[in-house]
Design a protein around this motif. Structure first.
Motif, PDB file in Angstrom:
ATOM      1  N   VAL A  95      83.870  97.195 117.366  1.00 10.96           N
ATOM      2  CA  VAL A  95      83.781  96.508 115.879  1.00 10.96           C
ATOM      3  C   VAL A  95      84.964  95.892 115.790  1.00 10.96           C
ATOM      4  N   ASP A  97      86.830  94.219 111.991  1.00 14.31           N
ATOM      5  CA  ASP A  97      86.749  93.637 110.329  1.00 14.31           C
ATOM      6  C   ASP A  97      87.336  92.783 109.974  1.00 14.31           C
ATOM      7  N   VAL A 102      88.197  97.839 116.830  1.00 10.49           N
ATOM      8  CA  VAL A 102      87.837  99.695 117.112  1.00 10.49           C
ATOM      9  C   VAL A 102      87.228  99.177 118.715  1.00 10.49           C
ATOM     10  N   VAL A 112      92.127 102.004 118.390  1.00  9.83           N
ATOM     11  CA  VAL A 112      92.215 101.165 116.864  1.00  9.83           C
ATOM     12  C   VAL A 112      93.428 100.249 117.068  1.00  9.83           C
ATOM     13  N   MET A 134      79.098 101.998 117.727  1.00  8.90           N
ATOM     14  CA  MET A 134      80.088 102.109 116.441  1.00  8.90           C
ATOM     15  C   MET A 134      79.588 101.410 115.162  1.00  8.90           C
ATOM     16  N   GLN A 135      80.159 101.773 114.100  1.00  9.89           N
ATOM     17  CA  GLN A 135      80.106 101.108 112.993  1.00  9.89           C
ATOM     18  C   GLN A 135      81.227 101.402 112.209  1.00  9.89           C
ATOM     19  N   LEU A 136      81.851 100.275 111.519  1.00  5.88           N
ATOM     20  CA  LEU A 136      82.921 100.577 110.543  1.00  5.88           C
ATOM     21  C   LEU A 136      82.572 100.002 109.262  1.00  5.88           C
ATOM     22  N   ASN A 139      87.683 102.102 105.954  1.00  5.27           N
ATOM     23  CA  ASN A 139      88.277 102.752 106.914  1.00  5.27           C
ATOM     24  C   ASN A 139      87.512 104.025 107.539  1.00  5.27           C
ATOM     25  N   LEU A 141      84.833 105.115 110.254  1.00  4.86           N
ATOM     26  CA  LEU A 141      84.638 104.491 111.348  1.00  4.86           C
ATOM     27  C   LEU A 141      83.446 105.769 111.828  1.00  4.86           C
ATOM     28  N   SER A 143      81.016 106.984 115.160  1.00  2.00           N
ATOM     29  CA  SER A 143      80.817 106.495 116.551  1.00  2.00           C
ATOM     30  C   SER A 143      79.566 107.333 117.055  1.00  2.00           C
ATOM     31  N   ILE A 155      90.090 105.760 110.115  1.00  2.00           N
ATOM     32  CA  ILE A 155      90.980 104.889 110.951  1.00  2.00           C
ATOM     33  C   ILE A 155      92.402 104.625 110.560  1.00  2.00           C
TER      34      ILE A 155
END
Length: 216
Positions: A95, A97, A102, A112, A134-136, A139, A141, A143, A155
């Motif tokens: 992922v 941003d 990550v 990270v 995973m999704q962020l 901050n 995360l 998993s 993170i």
């Protein structure tokens, strides 16, 4: 409608950003295409094994591969600006941003990275197998792992906030995770889709339960 030709082996991953699609393949290349014209814009070469995951934010292409590395590219220049080394097995998930990358790997580790510096800022330990999704969000995360658990991390601090497990956990590998408002939705090979509280880590309920689930 266009068919995009060029890869010489299986395409394993795609990332879409506006009119641009980025593809990663078992031929170890990453290719950038214009979906309106069907034309190939760029080919990014440098990985030495299959490319398993890609992200693109309009500036950087990020790719993870079975050669244990993540690469950061400026696609317009067809130039790799960072090769991120540290994983000891295949990279399966990414992922990105725009600031943090990550990465999840078969080595059980989540890392990270700072995209500008090309450095690892945290190693997130606790999973026991492959992190497949995973999704962020900010901050936070989330998993999902083949060890049947979902973890929620910060993170910025590198700390695990919650492990979504206990008697209501998935019975086999977690295959997908999604953050929706203040909830986490997870699916698994056990044929269930589960709803969890993002802030507390508490199990809420099963959304789907299939009797004929895979054994993993």
């Amino acid at each position: 409608q266009h068919v995009l030709y060029g890869h010489t082996s299986t395409v394993r991953c795609l990332a879409l950003h506006g009119d641009i699609v980025v593809s990663g393949s078992r031929d170890a290349t990453v290719r950038v295409w214009n979906i309106r014209t069907g034309g190939r814009l760029h080919m990014l070469s440098g990985h030495t094994a299959a490319v398993r995951c890609v992200c693109y934010n309009g500036k950087y292409v990020v790719s993870g591969a079975y050669d244990h590395t993540i690469r950061v590219w400026l696609p317009d220049q067809e130039r790799c600006v960072h090769t991120l080394e540290g994983h000891t097995n295949r990279v399966y998930s990414l992922v990105f941003d725009g600031k943090h990358i990550v990465s999840g790997s078969l080595d059980c580790m989540i890392r990270v990275w700072d995209v500008e510096q090309g450095t690892c800022v945290h190693q997130l330990t606790g999973h026991l197998s492959l992190t497949s999704g995973m999704q962020l969000r900010g901050n936070i995360l989330v998993s999902g792992n083949a060890d049947s658990t979902v973890k929620i991390w910060d993170i910025e601090s590198g700390k695990c906030l919650h492990t979504l497990a206990g008697r209501n956990k998935h019975a086999s590998a977690v295959t997908w995770v999604q953050v929706v408002m203040n909830y986490v939705v997870s699916s698994g090979d056990d044929g269930t889709v589960k709803l969890w509280d993002l802030n507390t880590g508490d199990f809420i309920r099963n959304l789907v339960y299939l009797e004929s689930a895979s054994s993993g």
